[in-house]
Design an enzyme around this catalytic site. Sequence first.
Site, mmCIF file in Angstrom:
data_model
loop_
_atom_site.group_PDB
_atom_site.id
_atom_site.type_symbol
_atom_site.label_atom_id
_atom_site.label_comp_id
_atom_site.label_asym_id
_atom_site.label_seq_id
_atom_site.Cartn_x
_atom_site.Cartn_y
_atom_site.Cartn_z
ATOM 1 C CG ASN A 108 -17.791 -7.566 -10.988
ATOM 2 O OD1 ASN A 108 -18.022 -6.141 -11.049
ATOM 3 N ND2 ASN A 108 -17.516 -7.946 -12.297
ATOM 4 C CE LYS A 140 -14.852 -0.055 -17.923
ATOM 5 N NZ LYS A 140 -15.941 -0.375 -17.041
ATOM 6 N N GLY A 141 -12.012 -3.112 -17.958
ATOM 7 C CA GLY A 141 -12.312 -4.357 -18.977
ATOM 8 C C GLY A 141 -12.181 -4.168 -20.563
ATOM 9 C CG ASN A 185 -20.468 1.271 -12.307
ATOM 10 O OD1 ASN A 185 -20.356 0.609 -13.578
ATOM 11 N ND2 ASN A 185 -20.198 0.324 -11.347
ATOM 12 C CG ASN A 243 -11.536 -6.615 -15.973
ATOM 13 O OD1 ASN A 243 -12.348 -6.703 -16.748
ATOM 14 N ND2 ASN A 243 -11.738 -7.289 -14.496
ATOM 15 C CE LYS A 275 -13.908 -7.771 -10.094
ATOM 16 N NZ LYS A 275 -13.572 -6.308 -10.495
ATOM 17 C CB CYS A 315 -20.390 -9.195 -19.416
ATOM 18 S SG CYS A 315 -18.964 -10.129 -19.603
ATOM 19 N N GLY A 375 -21.328 0.386 -18.829
ATOM 20 C CA GLY A 375 -21.618 -0.475 -19.978
ATOM 21 C C GLY A 375 -20.244 -0.972 -20.567
ATOM 22 N N GLY A 430 -18.513 0.161 -3.344
ATOM 23 C CA GLY A 430 -18.034 1.034 -2.121
ATOM 24 C C GLY A 430 -18.349 0.513 -0.790
HETATM 25 C C1 LIG Z 1 -17.039 2.857 -12.209
HETATM 26 C C2 LIG Z 1 -16.906 1.417 -12.112
HETATM 27 C C3 LIG Z 1 -16.431 0.635 -13.261
HETATM 28 C C4 LIG Z 1 -16.090 -0.815 -13.278
HETATM 29 N N1 LIG Z 1 -15.787 -1.681 -14.394
HETATM 30 C C5 LIG Z 1 -15.224 -2.910 -14.148
HETATM 31 C C6 LIG Z 1 -15.067 -3.626 -15.301
HETATM 32 O O1 LIG Z 1 -14.763 -3.150 -16.405
HETATM 33 N N2 LIG Z 1 -14.578 -5.018 -15.207
HETATM 34 C C7 LIG Z 1 -14.760 -5.534 -13.795
HETATM 35 O O2 LIG Z 1 -14.296 -6.593 -13.722
HETATM 36 N N3 LIG Z 1 -15.015 -4.964 -12.985
HETATM 37 C C8 LIG Z 1 -15.439 -3.598 -12.880
HETATM 38 N N4 LIG Z 1 -15.912 -2.834 -11.777
HETATM 39 C C9 LIG Z 1 -15.984 -3.476 -10.466
HETATM 40 C C10 LIG Z 1 -14.666 -3.137 -9.562
HETATM 41 O O3 LIG Z 1 -13.619 -3.615 -10.035
HETATM 42 C C11 LIG Z 1 -14.800 -3.920 -8.378
HETATM 43 O O4 LIG Z 1 -14.953 -5.370 -8.278
HETATM 44 C C12 LIG Z 1 -16.134 -3.284 -7.543
HETATM 45 O O5 LIG Z 1 -16.255 -1.746 -7.568
HETATM 46 C C13 LIG Z 1 -15.790 -3.558 -5.941
HETATM 47 O O6 LIG Z 1 -14.807 -2.666 -5.295
HETATM 48 P P1 LIG Z 1 -15.121 -1.414 -4.612
HETATM 49 O O7 LIG Z 1 -16.047 -1.289 -3.569
HETATM 50 O O8 LIG Z 1 -13.637 -1.016 -3.806
HETATM 51 O O9 LIG Z 1 -15.204 -0.290 -5.677
HETATM 52 C C14 LIG Z 1 -16.309 -1.529 -11.991
HETATM 53 C C15 LIG Z 1 -16.460 -0.759 -10.904
HETATM 54 C C16 LIG Z 1 -16.856 0.664 -10.996
HETATM 55 C C17 LIG Z 1 -17.209 1.424 -9.781
#
Ligand SMILES: Cc1cc2nc3c(=O)[nH]c(=O)nc-3n(C[C@H](O)[C@H](O)[C@H](O)COP(=O)(O)O)c2cc1C
Length: 305
Positions: free
Chosen positions: A191, A44-45, A68, A98, A164, A129, A71, A216
């Site tokens: 993203n 997580k970031g 989502n 990240n 990213k 961000c 934050g 998703g």
């Molecule tokens: C709950 C949640 C939290 C996320 N937090 C971050 C994050 O902290 N940093 C980031 O670069 N992407 C974050 N993402 C984006 C994911 O890394 C990813 O790019 C995105 O969910 C697309 O992939 P998916 O469709 O398989 O989930 C987050 C996604 C979700 C669902």
Amino acid sequence: MNLSVKIGKMRMQNPVTVASGTFGYGEEYSRLIDLNQLGAVTVKGIRLNPVRGNPTPRTAEVASGMLNAIGLQGPGVDGFIKKYWPFLRELKVPTIINIWGTTVEEYAEVAQRFDALGGVGALELNVSCPNIKEGGAQFGTDMKLLGQVVAACRRATRLPLITKMSPNVVRILPFVKVAADAGSDAVSIMNSYPAMAIDIETRRPKLANVIGGLTGPCIKPIAIKLVWEAAQAVKIPVIGMGGIQNAADAIEFMMAGATAVAVGTANFYEPQTPLQVIAGIRNFMKRKQIGDVSEMIRSVQVVGA
Ligand SMILES: Cc1cc2nc3c(=O)[nH]c(=O)nc-3n(C[C@H](O)[C@H](O)[C@H](O)COP(=O)(O)O)c2cc1C
């Protein structure tokens, strides 16, 4: 059969990692899945200081996906190093950290701190961000800011840098080129996409933050298109993500141009998904007599192209 790939100087034993923010800091998932079988663990970031995140509700289910607005909650660099790094550094597979910031200087400082830590696999720059010095403009949707942030991180570290990309731009190609020219070793695409949902009974937005990020299976075709476009334009590897639920989805990303892939939202309902994807890629390669996973990268055959 060779499944290994390289992202800059980081070697992955197979092309499958997890998407940042959907897998905690690795340890939380370690009782559910053998982390050492992944290509890499992505956490997580993290920014410099701890972040409490947004008020709840922070997530909402939508058709074929989720919204989502967490934050960017996190422990900050020191909290991460103290609480999570001792576990991650013992893993046999690389960790992708990240990182994010609210100024160019903060990104560079976080990158420098993780460079000094030693043993980190790669840094992934979350540029979706806001920049507090530039009126809240997102780094990833402003070409000048994107170039500055990647260049500053490049100066701050010799670790592989993965930028990213935000999908929230009219054309992704110029942004991918800016990231590559500023010294990024790879780009990850994509993203989440800005989106909103309303509860019609209460007339209230389903997220306390009103707007959130859509992820998703519903975003997969968008992500495939962006990966395909990016992979034609730059030589650096692309890490594909967006709605991967199984090996077929991952292979589709690779055929579009991804060198590696990440499983995100699927981890929330089936934590074994990344391992199922790896096994499925292996089976596909056997069935199609593909000796090296790299043979699949950008192998889509577009008639007339
Ligand atoms: C709950 C949640 C939290 C996320 N937090 C971050 C994050 O902290 N940093 C980031 O670069 N992407 C974050 N993402 C984006 C994911 O890394 C990813 O790019 C995105 O969910 C697309 O992939 P998916 O469709 O398989 O989930 C987050 C996604 C979700 C669902």
